[in-house]
Design an enzyme around this catalytic site. Structure first.
Site, PDB file in Angstrom:
ATOM      1  N   ASP A  52       1.260  12.280   1.694  1.00  0.00           N
ATOM      2  CA  ASP A  52      -0.071  11.816   2.071  1.00  0.00           C
ATOM      3  C   ASP A  52      -0.003  11.451   3.553  1.00  0.00           C
ATOM      4  OD1 ASP A  52      -2.192  10.224   2.781  1.00  0.00           O
ATOM      5  OD2 ASP A  52      -2.095   8.924   1.014  1.00  0.00           O
TER       6      ASP A  52
ATOM      7  N   CYS B 120      -7.688  -0.366  -0.845  1.00  0.00           N
ATOM      8  CA  CYS B 120      -7.390   0.677  -1.840  1.00  0.00           C
ATOM      9  C   CYS B 120      -5.906   0.731  -2.157  1.00  0.00           C
ATOM     10  CB  CYS B 120      -7.873   2.051  -1.384  1.00  0.00           C
ATOM     11  SG  CYS B 120      -9.641   2.137  -1.155  1.00  0.00           S
TER      12      CYS B 120
ATOM     13  N   GLN C 243      -2.625   8.659   7.316  1.00  0.00           N
ATOM     14  CA  GLN C 243      -2.438   7.671   8.394  1.00  0.00           C
ATOM     15  C   GLN C 243      -1.388   8.098   9.403  1.00  0.00           C
ATOM     16  OE1 GLN C 243      -4.362   5.162   8.867  1.00  0.00           O
ATOM     17  NE2 GLN C 243      -5.395   5.013   6.895  1.00  0.00           N
TER      18      GLN C 243
ATOM     19  N   HIS D 216      -1.731   4.417  -1.334  1.00  0.00           N
ATOM     20  CA  HIS D 216      -3.182   4.268  -1.408  1.00  0.00           C
ATOM     21  C   HIS D 216      -3.624   4.750  -2.791  1.00  0.00           C
ATOM     22  CE1 HIS D 216      -7.390   5.393  -0.487  1.00  0.00           C
ATOM     23  NE2 HIS D 216      -7.288   4.634   0.582  1.00  0.00           N
TER      24      HIS D 216
ATOM     25  N   LYS E  79      -9.858  10.480  10.077  1.00  0.00           N
ATOM     26  CA  LYS E  79      -8.905   9.470  10.572  1.00  0.00           C
ATOM     27  C   LYS E  79      -8.255   9.938  11.867  1.00  0.00           C
ATOM     28  CE  LYS E  79      -8.239   7.546   6.164  1.00  0.00           C
ATOM     29  NZ  LYS E  79      -8.822   6.257   5.809  1.00  0.00           N
TER      30      LYS E  79
END
Ligand code: PMP
Length: 417
Positions: free
Chosen positions: A211, A375, A214, A134, A237
């Site tokens: 990261d 993104c 998600q 991302h 999220k």
């Protein structure tokens, strides 16, 4: 992915209709049609328990944290620090001091780039990312490279969207100081083998930032089992509010890092001649924090705990398998991202139809999906598309949602015949 399926929680025990009732927004009709929310990767909906925890804070507990001596200040501080303890437990971090509250994943990555990165990297050093990142796990590293003269390197992926581990291993060299990769891709749904990546990076003395934006809504994350140095996530999220996120950092690393922003709450003492900084995590939390946000995130963690991440994962895998099979049968539809063991994110293109048209027509049917580059423009280039349509799943997603999506896509194809 089998590790996600718990022995004692079968998917049959998971009642999606009951889960949906916890989310008041899902009961709405959009243009007279039942809302079909397939945009959870952009932001998840919020359960009543999160909304109530936040309003309770404002109704009963609100005061500024840490510095007050009065009753409410004490209570607000307790609630805020209890949320930190919940995050520690959620990630299985060793200590609460390793949990820094930030605005979200984007801020967490920028924080590491501008503190750890800026203090550790020199001209000629390297930061290694993957081709599926991302922008928020890419642009901060580019900025750091511009500032320090370091070099950004990119590990490629294959045609189904799996990270090329052999290439990643080859790219970790003596100058690699940091490897920054997503746990789960927001476009492909690919689940990356973080533990292996950490082994490879650590063997060559490079730190690893994950990261996890998600990943956290879909699978149990254990930062100690992963062995990573930093882990970033966003509350919104994972059924929590916007404006709150977490940077997990190993204590030794956080302690050696200079502050990110200066201000109140991050100091030990200040004089015009010299300021002494507080220890982590306060050192990285300058200013009045997002107290209600942290409390909402704590409530979201409780909510996930009650449903059970393993049960959620098993349910989402069922819906994903159904969706993948059904979408693959739609004429002219190309799924982008079909890696083994992937998570519930379905990106696709329809031959001859722009993704924005797909999104707009589906919207009129009450179906919310995302269209665009998500993104991740370099990833779009990798697959030779400018944009995709993306349906993404959450704990409340059902096969009925997928059936509605299929009916909507049939309508899209009809209109473009
Ligand atoms: N990384 C990934 C993989 C994401 O999907 C997102 C959000 N789309 C981010 C980072 C950025 O998260 P936020 O906007 O909450 O900071």
């Amino acid at each position: 992915m089998s590790a996600l399926h718990s022995e004692h929680l079968t998917p049959a025990a998971y009642e999606v209709a009951r889960v949906r009732q916890a989310f008041p927004i899902l009961a709405q009709r959009i243009y007279g049609k039942p809302l079909v929310y397939l945009d959870s990767a952009a932001t998840s909906q919020k359960p009543q328990a999160v909304i109530e925890a936040m309003s309770r804070f404002f109704l009963e507990e609100n005061a500024n944290v840490h510095r007050g001596v009065h009753y409410l200040a004490e209570r607000a501080t307790q609630a805020y620090e209890q949320a930190r303890a919940k995050v520690r437990h959620f990630l299985n971090a060793e200590q609460a001091e390793e949990i820094v509250f930030v605005r979200g994943t984007t801020e967490a990555v920028n924080l590491v780039a501008q503190t750890y990165g800026k203090s550790q990297l020199q001209a000629g050093d390297e930061v290694l990312i993957s081709a599926m990142e991302h922008h928020s796990n890419l642009v901060p590293w580019q900025m750091l490279c511009e500032q320090t003269g370091a070099r950004l390197r990119v590990a490629p992926i294959d045609d189904v969207g799996t990270l090329r581990l052999d290439e990643l291993e080859r790219l970790i060299g003596p100058r690699t100081k940091l490897v920054a990769v997503s746990h789960v891709s927001n476009v492909l749904g690919t689940l990356n083998p973080i533990r292996r990546i950490v082994e490879l990076a650590h063997a060559r003395g490079a730190a690893v930032l994950v990261d996890g934006a998600q990943a956290v809504p879909h699978l149990r994350v254990d930062v100690r089992a992963l062995g990573c140095d930093f882990y970033a996530l966003s509350g919104h999220k994972m059924y929590g509010p916007t404006g709150i996120g977490v940077l997990y950092g190993r204590r030794e690393l956080l302690e050696a890092m200079p502050p990110y922003q200066g201000g109140g709450d991050m100091i030990l003492s200040v004089s015009f001649a010299k300021t002494l900084y507080a220890k982590p995590p306060q050192r990285f939390e300058a200013g009045t924090p997002n107290m209600a946000g942290a409390i909402g995130l704590g409530a979201a963690i409780d909510f996930l705990g009650e449903l059970g991440l393993e049960a959620i994962a098993a349910h989402e895998q069922d819906v994903l398998a159904y969706a993948q099979q059904a979408l693959a049968a739609v004429p002219g539809l190309r799924l982008i991202g079909t890696a083994q063991g992937k998570v519930g994110v379905l990106s696709f293109v329809l031959e001859g139809i722009h993704p924005h048209d797909i999104g707009t027509i589906l919207d009129r049917e009450g179906i919310a999906i995302r269209t665009g580059h998500h993104c991740a423009q370099p990833l779009m280039q990798r697959f030779g598309v400018a944009a995709t349509a993306r349906a993404s799943l959450g704990c409340y997603s059902s096969v009925q949602d997928i059936d509605a999506l299929l009916a909507g896509l049939a309508r899209v194809r009809e209109l473009f015949k």
